[in-house]
Write a protein that holds these residues in place. Structure first.
Motif, short mmCIF file in Angstrom:
data_model
loop_
_atom_site.label_atom_id
_atom_site.label_comp_id
_atom_site.label_asym_id
_atom_site.label_seq_id
_atom_site.Cartn_x
_atom_site.Cartn_y
_atom_site.Cartn_z
N GLU A 73 4.11 -21.49 -40.30
CA GLU A 73 4.77 -20.10 -40.73
C GLU A 73 6.17 -20.28 -40.35
N CYS A 95 18.70 -26.61 -44.49
CA CYS A 95 18.08 -25.68 -43.89
C CYS A 95 16.89 -26.19 -42.86
N ARG A 99 21.91 -12.52 -37.14
CA ARG A 99 21.10 -13.43 -36.29
C ARG A 99 21.11 -13.12 -34.86
N ASN A 104 22.87 -15.45 -40.79
CA ASN A 104 23.77 -16.28 -40.13
C ASN A 104 25.43 -15.74 -40.25
N ARG A 155 16.68 -26.69 -33.86
CA ARG A 155 16.70 -25.61 -32.94
C ARG A 155 15.07 -25.45 -32.34
N GLU A 194 26.09 -23.93 -38.64
CA GLU A 194 25.26 -22.85 -38.89
C GLU A 194 25.03 -22.88 -40.44
N PRO A 195 23.74 -22.88 -40.92
CA PRO A 195 23.63 -22.78 -42.44
C PRO A 195 24.26 -21.64 -43.18
N PRO A 245 17.07 -16.03 -43.26
CA PRO A 245 17.91 -16.79 -42.13
C PRO A 245 19.36 -16.99 -42.47
N ILE A 246 19.51 -17.53 -43.62
CA ILE A 246 20.88 -18.07 -43.85
C ILE A 246 22.01 -16.87 -44.10
N GLU A 275 9.13 -19.57 -42.78
CA GLU A 275 10.23 -18.47 -42.63
C GLU A 275 11.52 -19.27 -42.72
N GLY A 276 11.88 -20.35 -41.99
CA GLY A 276 13.09 -21.13 -42.02
C GLY A 276 13.78 -21.12 -43.30
#
Lengths: 161, 289
Positions: A122, A108, B80, B109, A115, A54-55, B105-106, A126-127
């Motif tokens: 978009e 990232c 998350r 997590n 996933r 997981e980042p 997002p990081i 977001e990522g």
């Protein structure tokens, strides 16, 4: 205190102060300088690596908290001499200028594609919203990640190899 | 370079082990969850605990499940997991709407609901959600386990009822069949703390609002909620006029401070407008629209 941390598949045991941040453990203890140390405030994302896939922003985690965990850094992206498609995409699309944000962006991006192999623009934006590029080169970074999504061949050959 | 001051560290393997280690290390020991509030504060010397008790490897503290008429969220559940939870999405879309706007997002997590609740930042989105839903907190200590309504959990900015030697283990939310819920937030840039936020649930039955909850962050709402706004709506038809009156009563009950995110009157305006938008959507959802 003594910690044992696996980085890119290799186990490392060191004696560290509990207050040592993970990013400094990686860079200054293991001398792996691919992970960049940026804002130090969990804003910029340059220090992003994976803890158990997981980042995580490694400026905001203590090395002792990673004891017994498995870490992947940007040095772990290329496999068997083959660049990861994300790395190839950054080359193809000029996804970096100064290069400071690049390792965090790549970590990232790879996690995102693992996933979601076919993200929309978009979803890509977001990522990588936890990663700041102060050259403001986002357009090419997004294009690079899109390229990697469109060209997963290197990853596939790795899986079948 | 920002580095925390010297500190002791111990990894807890169970809640009982964490409580024992807290006792062992004394009053200046702190539990660490995701660390995304505590570590930055330690770097700036705003916090200087003698010891950190790490809760990250306690499986019993994680997960989202239904127990009877409640949804139970373990304190170490990450943002998350809350964002992606099918259980929460089904019963309370307010969680997903709030989580999408929390940090990035990081950070999501790593950050946890328990860490966020116990940090008790006046702008904390999940505190507003919890107060809106009238949930409860399960706090475990040497003296046993107690359950505290979330509307009594926060004692003020950065203060909760969790005492030295105690740990928040669960947050519980009552399930309300037919409820609609929504979250609204204005932020200066993606992932920032809100300038103002409002989250609500509404139950419409037989054409009238039979139950509702209004939670707010960053606008000086006591206990992150507005009983005044709720009282203005319960028993009324969910018409635009009635929703607007409830939103106005909500804003009136808030006492925001001017700061770098905006002047007080602007935040009050936002409390009104965001509450109205959230109430509209939640009322529509409750009516199956």
């Amino acid at each position: 205190m003594q910690v044992t941390i696996t980085v890119n598949g290799v186990e490392h045991t060191r004696d560290v102060e509990p207050r040592m941040l993970l990013v400094h453990f990686i860079r200054d203890e293991l001398l792996m300088r691919g992970t960049h140390w940026g804002c130090d405030t969990s804003n910029c994302g340059a220090c992003t690596l994976w803890v158990d896939d997981e980042p995580v922003k490694s400026c905001t985690m203590l090395a002792v908290m990673a004891d017994g965990k498995s870490i992947t850094t940007v040095e772990g992206l290329a496999k068997g001499g083959e660049l990861d498609p994300v790395q190839q995409g950054f080359m193809e699309c000029h996804g970096l200028q100064c290069g400071y944000c690049t390792p965090g962006m790549m970590m990232c991006a790879r996690a995102l594609l693992d996933r979601n192999p076919h993200p929309t623009e978009e979803e890509i934006r977001e990522g990588i919203s936890g990663n700041i590029c102060r050259c403001t080169g986002y357009k090419n970074i997004v294009a690079a990640i899109q390229w990697a999504a469109d060209n997963p061949a290197a990853a596939q050959s790795e899986v079948t190899a | 370079m920002q580095t925390p001051a010297p500190v002791d560290y111990a990894k807890a393997t169970s809640v009982a082990d964490a409580l024992a280690k807290l006792q062992e290390h004394g009053e200046e020991a702190r539990v660490i969850a995701g660390g995304h509030s505590l570590l930055p504060m330690m770097k700036l010397r705003l916090a200087r605990p003698d010891a950190l008790i790490d809760l990250n490897d306690i499986p019993e503290l994680t997960g989202i499940r239904i127990e009877g008429t409640e949804i139970v969220v373990g304190a170490m559940t990450r943002h998350r997991e809350i964002l992606e939870s099918a259980i929460l999405a089904e019963h309370y879309p307010i969680f997903r709407e709030a989580e999408r706007l929390i940090a990035d997002p990081i950070v999501r997590n790593r950050g946890t609901i328990g860490g966020s609740m116990c940090q008790a930042d006046p702008s904390a989105d999940l505190s507003a959600v919890g107060s809106a839903l009238k949930g409860s907190a399960v706090v475990v200590g040497p003296g046993g386990t107690r359950t505290v309504p979330l509307r009594e959990f926060h004692q003020g900015p950065y203060e909760t009822v969790v005492g030295p030697g105690e740990i928040l283990t669960e947050v519980r939310y009552p399930i309300r069949p037919g409820a609609g819920s929504a979250y609204e937030k204005v932020e200066r840039r993606a992932g920032d703390w809100g300038v103002a936020t409002s989250g609500v649930y509404v139950v419409v039955s037989g054409g009238v609002v039979t139950d509702c909850g209004i939670g707010l962050a960053a606008v000086g709402a006591e206990h992150y909620c507005s009983p005044e706004g709720e009282a203005a709506l319960v028993g009324k038809e969910p018409t635009e006029e009635n929703l607007a009156a409830a939103a106005a009563a909500t804003a009136e009950s808030c006492s925001p401070n001017a700061d770098q995110r905006g002047p007080a009157d602007y935040k009050k305006h936002l409390a009104n407008e965001l509450t109205l938008r959230a109430l509209r959507r939640a009322a529509r959802a409750s009516q199956g629209a």
